[in-house]
Design an enzyme around this catalytic site. Structure first.
Site, PDB file in Angstrom:
ATOM      1  N   LYS A  10      20.387  14.579  -8.940  1.00 40.57           N
ATOM      2  CA  LYS A  10      20.732  13.565  -7.936  1.00 40.57           C
ATOM      3  C   LYS A  10      19.788  13.723  -6.757  1.00 40.57           C
ATOM      4  O   LYS A  10      19.555  14.831  -6.295  1.00 40.57           O
ATOM      5  CB  LYS A  10      22.170  13.770  -7.476  1.00 40.57           C
ATOM      6  CG  LYS A  10      22.642  12.725  -6.481  1.00 40.57           C
ATOM      7  CD  LYS A  10      23.936  13.114  -5.810  1.00 40.57           C
ATOM      8  CE  LYS A  10      25.116  12.680  -6.608  1.00 40.57           C
ATOM      9  NZ  LYS A  10      26.393  12.959  -5.912  1.00 40.57           N
ATOM     10  N   CYS A  17      10.370   4.155   4.346  1.00 46.71           N
ATOM     11  CA  CYS A  17       9.820   2.915   3.774  1.00 46.71           C
ATOM     12  C   CYS A  17       8.347   2.783   4.128  1.00 46.71           C
ATOM     13  O   CYS A  17       7.952   3.009   5.269  1.00 46.71           O
ATOM     14  CB  CYS A  17      10.587   1.716   4.319  1.00 46.71           C
ATOM     15  SG  CYS A  17       9.930   0.135   3.758  1.00 46.71           S
ATOM     16  N   HIS A  33       8.356  -2.351  -1.156  1.00 47.63           N
ATOM     17  CA  HIS A  33       9.314  -3.343  -1.654  1.00 47.63           C
ATOM     18  C   HIS A  33       8.701  -4.747  -1.704  1.00 47.63           C
ATOM     19  O   HIS A  33       9.121  -5.568  -2.515  1.00 47.63           O
ATOM     20  CB  HIS A  33      10.594  -3.349  -0.793  1.00 47.63           C
ATOM     21  CG  HIS A  33      10.341  -3.648   0.647  1.00 47.63           C
ATOM     22  ND1 HIS A  33      10.047  -2.665   1.567  1.00 47.63           N
ATOM     23  CD2 HIS A  33      10.334  -4.817   1.320  1.00 47.63           C
ATOM     24  CE1 HIS A  33       9.881  -3.211   2.756  1.00 47.63           C
ATOM     25  NE2 HIS A  33      10.040  -4.526   2.639  1.00 47.63           N
TER      26      HIS A  33
END
Length: 136
Positions: free
Chosen positions: A78, A106, A110
């Site tokens: 995980k 980030c 994306h």
């Protein structure tokens, strides 16, 4: 129910008995056009049943992009990232697409992911109401 019984007990055996099944491999080449037409429904049904059986029992690979996380910390069971809230600064953007090279921060990956897949994922942006410099 009687119609189905008649179909299974009478019609199907009569159909199979009258099929022009050749006695040898070379006999296949000697079949006439009308004999091929008689065999067509039978061969089609056997082909369909074979295909359906094959599809039911074959091992299916997982879809190519079924995993969200394609490469980040794959050795872990995980992925967990902890950040001290005091170290955030005024604003920080966290990756939610799992494509960032600076994960968990980030880096805009994306955008490419969204163009390729039609997805609409974006970062999680955390910001303070007041800049850190104003609170001290």
């Amino acid at each position: 129910m009687e119609v189905i019984s008649s179909l299974i007990r009478v019609t199907l055996p009569n159909y199979l008995k009258n099929l022009p099944v050749p006695a040898s491999i070379m006999g296949i080449a000697r079949l006439s056009g009308s004999e091929w037409l008689q065999l067509l429904p039978f061969v089609g049904m056997i082909s369909l049943l074979s295909y359906v059986t094959y599809q039911a029992f074959r091992s299916k690979p997982p879809p190519k992009d079924s995993c969200v996380n394609l490469k980040i910390q794959k050795e872990s069971s995980k992925v967990v990232n902890m950040v001290d809230i005091e170290e955030l600064g005024d604003k920080v953007s966290y990756c939610r697409c799992w494509r960032s090279k600076k994960f968990p921060i980030c880096d805009g990956s994306h955008n490419k992911h969204n163009e390729e897949t039609g997805d609409n994922v974006g970062p999680l942006v955390l910001k303070r109401k007041e800049p850190l410099s104003a609170t001290k």
